[in-house]
Motif scaffolding. Structure first.
Motif, PDB file in Angstrom:
ATOM      1  N   LYS A   1      15.136  17.892  59.396  1.00  0.00           N
ATOM      2  CA  LYS A   1      16.452  18.519  59.282  1.00  0.00           C
ATOM      3  C   LYS A   1      17.164  18.516  60.632  1.00  0.00           C
ATOM      4  CE  LYS A   1      16.506  22.915  59.153  1.00  0.00           C
ATOM      5  NZ  LYS A   1      16.333  24.326  58.737  1.00  0.00           N
ATOM      6  N   ASP A   2      16.448  18.917  61.692  1.00  0.00           N
ATOM      7  CA  ASP A   2      17.057  18.912  63.031  1.00  0.00           C
ATOM      8  C   ASP A   2      17.410  17.498  63.457  1.00  0.00           C
ATOM      9  OD1 ASP A   2      16.705  21.662  63.135  1.00  0.00           O
ATOM     10  OD2 ASP A   2      14.713  21.488  64.030  1.00  0.00           O
ATOM     11  N   PHE A   3      16.527  16.556  63.106  1.00  0.00           N
ATOM     12  CA  PHE A   3      16.780  15.164  63.469  1.00  0.00           C
ATOM     13  C   PHE A   3      18.066  14.665  62.808  1.00  0.00           C
ATOM     14  CE2 PHE A   3      16.378  10.659  62.398  1.00  0.00           C
ATOM     15  CZ  PHE A   3      16.210  10.105  63.656  1.00  0.00           C
ATOM     16  N   VAL A   4      18.230  14.971  61.518  1.00  0.00           N
ATOM     17  CA  VAL A   4      19.438  14.540  60.800  1.00  0.00           C
ATOM     18  C   VAL A   4      20.669  15.195  61.408  1.00  0.00           C
ATOM     19  CG1 VAL A   4      20.639  14.638  58.581  1.00  0.00           C
ATOM     20  CG2 VAL A   4      18.205  14.077  58.662  1.00  0.00           C
ATOM     21  N   SER A   5      20.570  16.488  61.748  1.00  0.00           N
ATOM     22  CA  SER A   5      21.716  17.187  62.339  1.00  0.00           C
ATOM     23  C   SER A   5      22.100  16.566  63.673  1.00  0.00           C
ATOM     24  CB  SER A   5      21.367  18.669  62.528  1.00  0.00           C
ATOM     25  OG  SER A   5      21.083  19.284  61.291  1.00  0.00           O
ATOM     26  N   GLU A   6      21.101  16.269  64.497  1.00  0.00           N
ATOM     27  CA  GLU A   6      21.378  15.666  65.801  1.00  0.00           C
ATOM     28  C   GLU A   6      22.013  14.291  65.647  1.00  0.00           C
ATOM     29  OE1 GLU A   6      17.653  15.627  67.733  1.00  0.00           O
ATOM     30  OE2 GLU A   6      17.514  17.822  67.941  1.00  0.00           O
ATOM     31  N   ARG A   7      21.449  13.492  64.727  1.00  0.00           N
ATOM     32  CA  ARG A   7      22.016  12.151  64.521  1.00  0.00           C
ATOM     33  C   ARG A   7      23.432  12.235  63.979  1.00  0.00           C
ATOM     34  NH1 ARG A   7      17.843  11.676  66.614  1.00  0.00           N
ATOM     35  NH2 ARG A   7      19.316  11.997  68.299  1.00  0.00           N
ATOM     36  N   LEU A   8      23.686  13.230  63.121  1.00  0.00           N
ATOM     37  CA  LEU A   8      25.025  13.400  62.568  1.00  0.00           C
ATOM     38  C   LEU A   8      26.022  13.741  63.662  1.00  0.00           C
ATOM     39  CD1 LEU A   8      26.865  13.572  60.093  1.00  0.00           C
ATOM     40  CD2 LEU A   8      26.212  15.978  59.873  1.00  0.00           C
ATOM     41  N   MET A   9      25.639  14.648  64.555  1.00  0.00           N
ATOM     42  CA  MET A   9      26.527  15.017  65.656  1.00  0.00           C
ATOM     43  C   MET A   9      26.756  13.827  66.583  1.00  0.00           C
ATOM     44  SD  MET A   9      27.366  18.116  65.034  1.00  0.00           S
ATOM     45  CE  MET A   9      28.098  18.650  66.573  1.00  0.00           C
TER      46      MET A   9
ATOM     47  N   GLU B   1      24.211  25.061  58.346  1.00  0.00           N
ATOM     48  CA  GLU B   1      24.736  25.839  57.235  1.00  0.00           C
ATOM     49  C   GLU B   1      24.964  24.962  56.005  1.00  0.00           C
ATOM     50  OE1 GLU B   1      25.010  29.066  57.060  1.00  0.00           O
ATOM     51  OE2 GLU B   1      24.192  29.221  59.092  1.00  0.00           O
ATOM     52  N   MET B   2      25.443  23.751  56.239  1.00  0.00           N
ATOM     53  CA  MET B   2      25.640  22.829  55.119  1.00  0.00           C
ATOM     54  C   MET B   2      24.305  22.500  54.461  1.00  0.00           C
ATOM     55  SD  MET B   2      28.472  20.232  56.756  1.00  0.00           S
ATOM     56  CE  MET B   2      28.308  19.093  55.388  1.00  0.00           C
ATOM     57  N   TRP B   3      23.277  22.313  55.271  1.00  0.00           N
ATOM     58  CA  TRP B   3      21.937  22.022  54.745  1.00  0.00           C
ATOM     59  C   TRP B   3      21.434  23.194  53.898  1.00  0.00           C
ATOM     60  CZ3 TRP B   3      18.786  17.743  54.950  1.00  0.00           C
ATOM     61  CH2 TRP B   3      17.466  17.937  54.548  1.00  0.00           C
ATOM     62  N   LYS B   4      21.593  24.415  54.416  1.00  0.00           N
ATOM     63  CA  LYS B   4      21.145  25.597  53.671  1.00  0.00           C
ATOM     64  C   LYS B   4      21.911  25.730  52.360  1.00  0.00           C
ATOM     65  CE  LYS B   4      19.774  28.257  57.754  1.00  0.00           C
ATOM     66  NZ  LYS B   4      20.045  29.473  58.579  1.00  0.00           N
ATOM     67  N   SER B   5      23.201  25.498  52.411  1.00  0.00           N
ATOM     68  CA  SER B   5      24.015  25.609  51.198  1.00  0.00           C
ATOM     69  C   SER B   5      23.606  24.555  50.174  1.00  0.00           C
ATOM     70  CB  SER B   5      25.495  25.455  51.547  1.00  0.00           C
ATOM     71  OG  SER B   5      25.919  26.466  52.434  1.00  0.00           O
ATOM     72  N   LEU B   6      23.369  23.340  50.657  1.00  0.00           N
ATOM     73  CA  LEU B   6      22.962  22.262  49.753  1.00  0.00           C
ATOM     74  C   LEU B   6      21.608  22.572  49.118  1.00  0.00           C
ATOM     75  CD1 LEU B   6      23.327  19.433  48.540  1.00  0.00           C
ATOM     76  CD2 LEU B   6      22.292  18.494  50.635  1.00  0.00           C
ATOM     77  N   THR B   7      20.666  23.059  49.934  1.00  0.00           N
ATOM     78  CA  THR B   7      19.342  23.403  49.417  1.00  0.00           C
ATOM     79  C   THR B   7      19.427  24.515  48.372  1.00  0.00           C
ATOM     80  OG1 THR B   7      18.348  22.780  51.536  1.00  0.00           O
ATOM     81  CG2 THR B   7      17.023  24.143  50.058  1.00  0.00           C
ATOM     82  N   ALA B   8      20.194  25.532  48.672  1.00  0.00           N
ATOM     83  CA  ALA B   8      20.337  26.647  47.735  1.00  0.00           C
ATOM     84  C   ALA B   8      20.971  26.189  46.426  1.00  0.00           C
ATOM     85  CB  ALA B   8      21.182  27.753  48.375  1.00  0.00           C
ATOM     86  N   PHE B   9      21.987  25.329  46.525  1.00  0.00           N
ATOM     87  CA  PHE B   9      22.643  24.829  45.314  1.00  0.00           C
ATOM     88  C   PHE B   9      21.683  24.013  44.462  1.00  0.00           C
ATOM     89  CE2 PHE B   9      24.762  21.164  43.340  1.00  0.00           C
ATOM     90  CZ  PHE B   9      25.516  21.835  42.384  1.00  0.00           C
TER      91      PHE B   9
ATOM     92  N   LEU C   1      33.359  19.812  68.940  1.00  0.00           N
ATOM     93  CA  LEU C   1      31.912  19.597  68.839  1.00  0.00           C
ATOM     94  C   LEU C   1      31.137  20.491  69.799  1.00  0.00           C
ATOM     95  CD1 LEU C   1      31.713  15.701  68.500  1.00  0.00           C
ATOM     96  CD2 LEU C   1      31.503  17.426  66.707  1.00  0.00           C
ATOM     97  N   GLY C   2      31.795  20.905  70.876  1.00  0.00           N
ATOM     98  CA  GLY C   2      31.121  21.769  71.837  1.00  0.00           C
ATOM     99  C   GLY C   2      31.019  23.217  71.395  1.00  0.00           C
ATOM    100  N   ARG C   3      31.751  23.608  70.390  1.00  0.00           N
ATOM    101  CA  ARG C   3      31.701  24.984  69.919  1.00  0.00           C
ATOM    102  C   ARG C   3      30.413  25.225  69.120  1.00  0.00           C
ATOM    103  NH1 ARG C   3      36.346  27.833  70.265  1.00  0.00           N
ATOM    104  NH2 ARG C   3      35.627  29.232  68.613  1.00  0.00           N
ATOM    105  N   GLN C   4      29.841  26.391  69.330  1.00  0.00           N
ATOM    106  CA  GLN C   4      28.590  26.734  68.665  1.00  0.00           C
ATOM    107  C   GLN C   4      28.755  26.788  67.149  1.00  0.00           C
ATOM    108  OE1 GLN C   4      25.691  26.958  70.216  1.00  0.00           O
ATOM    109  NE2 GLN C   4      24.687  27.227  68.224  1.00  0.00           N
ATOM    110  N   GLU C   5      29.946  27.210  66.700  1.00  0.00           N
ATOM    111  CA  GLU C   5      30.167  27.293  65.257  1.00  0.00           C
ATOM    112  C   GLU C   5      30.060  25.916  64.604  1.00  0.00           C
ATOM    113  OE1 GLU C   5      32.072  28.328  67.607  1.00  0.00           O
ATOM    114  OE2 GLU C   5      32.744  30.403  67.309  1.00  0.00           O
ATOM    115  N   VAL C   6      30.608  24.884  65.292  1.00  0.00           N
ATOM    116  CA  VAL C   6      30.552  23.528  64.740  1.00  0.00           C
ATOM    117  C   VAL C   6      29.131  22.995  64.770  1.00  0.00           C
ATOM    118  CG1 VAL C   6      31.377  21.159  65.026  1.00  0.00           C
ATOM    119  CG2 VAL C   6      32.936  23.083  65.380  1.00  0.00           C
TER     120      VAL C   6
END
Length: 419
Positions: free
Chosen positions: A154-162, A299-307, A288-293
């Motif tokens: 999951k972290d790997f995908v997030s890093e590659r996405l960014m 958050e998208m991963w968690k939402s997708l998993t929950a759905f 991209l430098g903002r922590q929220e982004v």
């Protein structure tokens, strides 16, 4: 033991009785004819036939018995051939299968006979089967997501996405998107929305009071006595409303043309201007430098998993229904798409041929190991049950052919004597 095995065993016993009886008969005939040969020379022919038949029968009996065990239990060399060569037979059998049955050419030829695309199409076209497959896939999805969630994937995908987003040039993409929007005049709908928003503001009392206060502050004191601010506000609102109505009702209004020029110039600057490109890149870096982004992917991963978990547990799963429909549609379209069918069949041939080529040595070793692990007594019984009847007929033929050969040789010998 099955009924078929019982029939084989009965046939084997019958063949043994016939072959053994013929051998005993040839021995008896040989003894009798030898005793009568001195008195009746014609029995010499019978004796020659019987003697050769006995030798042929005994030789073939020995050969058949030596194949499976030691004749009469005697430790004669090169007997009990199968038992003594179990390992060599196993290795040879495995090598034979690998070389002759699993060679690339016959494997590929056999695979080409199978219409994999038709089988897939027929299977997927059945809504019940497609539904079963979709339910099976849907049950695996939450488990797969949980496994990925517990790993670093999951972290790997997030890093590659960014990283991928960070490498995108925003300005040309934005220019292309805006060009697509303006291609059919959809940006004019945006202008209509803006005009509507302005009209809403002009009808809001709080907004009007604020505008009136601004006008009053700018007017001289004398005008305030005559409430000129109210008069001016009324005129401004009326003029503005009339102007907005003109713009909204005239698709070729000057303001719309000006808005077209503004949008086109903005698109050109986004596409070609280094200054605009730098501004867009700075905006992207700031976002991209903002922590929220940065936490957005999590958050998208968690939402997708929950759905997915909720949908998988629902008796009326939307994903399952859509997936089943998609699979059924794929199956039906595949039945009519000859090009795709050919490509699928060729793909299966290539993939399975490569798999067989990679695994054939393992298959050969597996076959050899299995044969080596067999109980030899059981294997011998099995082989004798399946080919023993034919071997007994070899004994039978050996007895008869040997007798005929002996008779022919005796006749030749008599002819030489007479000559």
């Amino acid at each position: 033991m099955t009924d078929r095995d019982r029939d084989k065993l009965a046939g084997l016993r019958k063949a043994k009785v016939v072959a053994t009886s013929l051998l005993v008969g040839s021995v008896s005939l040989m003894v009798v004819s030898k005793l009568l040969e001195a008195r009746y020379p014609a029995f010499g022919y019978v004796a020659a036939f019987a003697e050769a038949a006995t030798i042929g029968g005994l030789a073939d009996w020995y050969a058949v018995v030596a194949l499976f065990k030691r004749p009469m239990g005697l430790p004669i060399p090169h007997t009990a051939i199968i038992q003594q060569n179990q390992g060599r037979i196993a290795d040879s059998l495995g090598e034979f299968v690998e070389t002759n049955f699993l060679a690339p050419e016959p494997v590929a030829a056999k695979l080409r006979e199978v219409d994999f695309a038709s089988l897939i199409s027929e299977w997927l076209s059945d809504p019940a089967k497609s539904g079963s497959l979709s339910r099976f896939v849907l049950k695996l999805v939450p488990q797969a997501m949980a496994s990925m969630d517990n790993s670093r994937l999951k972290d790997f995908v997030s890093e590659r996405l960014m990283e991928q987003v960070g490498g995108l040039k925003i300005a040309p993409i934005a220019a292309q998107l805006l060009s697509a929007v303006t291609a059919d005049g959809r940006h004019q709908k945006l202008l209509d929305q803006l005009l509507g928003a302005i009209e809403t503001i002009l009808t809001d009392q709080a907004a009007l009071d604020g505008i009136r206060d601004k006008i009053r502050q700018e007017l001289p004191s004398l005008f305030k006595l005559f409430q000129a601010d109210a008069y001016l506000l009324k005129k401004i609102i009326a003029s503005t409303g009339s102007f907005l109505d003109d713009v909204r009702g005239d698709p070729d209004h000057a303001l719309r043309r000006e808005f077209d020029r503004f949008v086109q110039a903005f698109i050109i600057n986004l596409r070609d201007s280094p200054d605009y490109a730098e501004r867009a890149e700075k905006l992207k870096r700031d976002l991209l430098g903002r922590q929220e982004v940065r936490g957005l992917a999590q958050e998208m991963w968690k939402s997708l998993t929950a759905f997915l978990e909720r949908d998988a547990q629902s008796p009326e799963s939307r994903i399952e229904a859509h997936l089943a429909g998609l699979l059924t549609d794929i199956g039906r379209k595949l039945a009519t798409d000859e090009r795709m069918s050919r490509e699928i069949n060729q793909g299966f041939v290539v993939a399975l041929s490569a798999f067989v080529e990679q695994q054939k040595s393992s298959a050969s070793t597996f076959i050899a190991d299995q044969v080596k692990s067999w109980d030899m007594q059981q294997m011998i019984r099995l082989m004798e049950l399946n080919i023993g009847r034919d071997l007994q007929y070899i004994r039978l033929n050996g007895t008869l052919i040997g007798g005929l050969a002996g008779l022919v040789l005796h006749v030749i010998e008599v002819l030489f004597r007479l000559a």
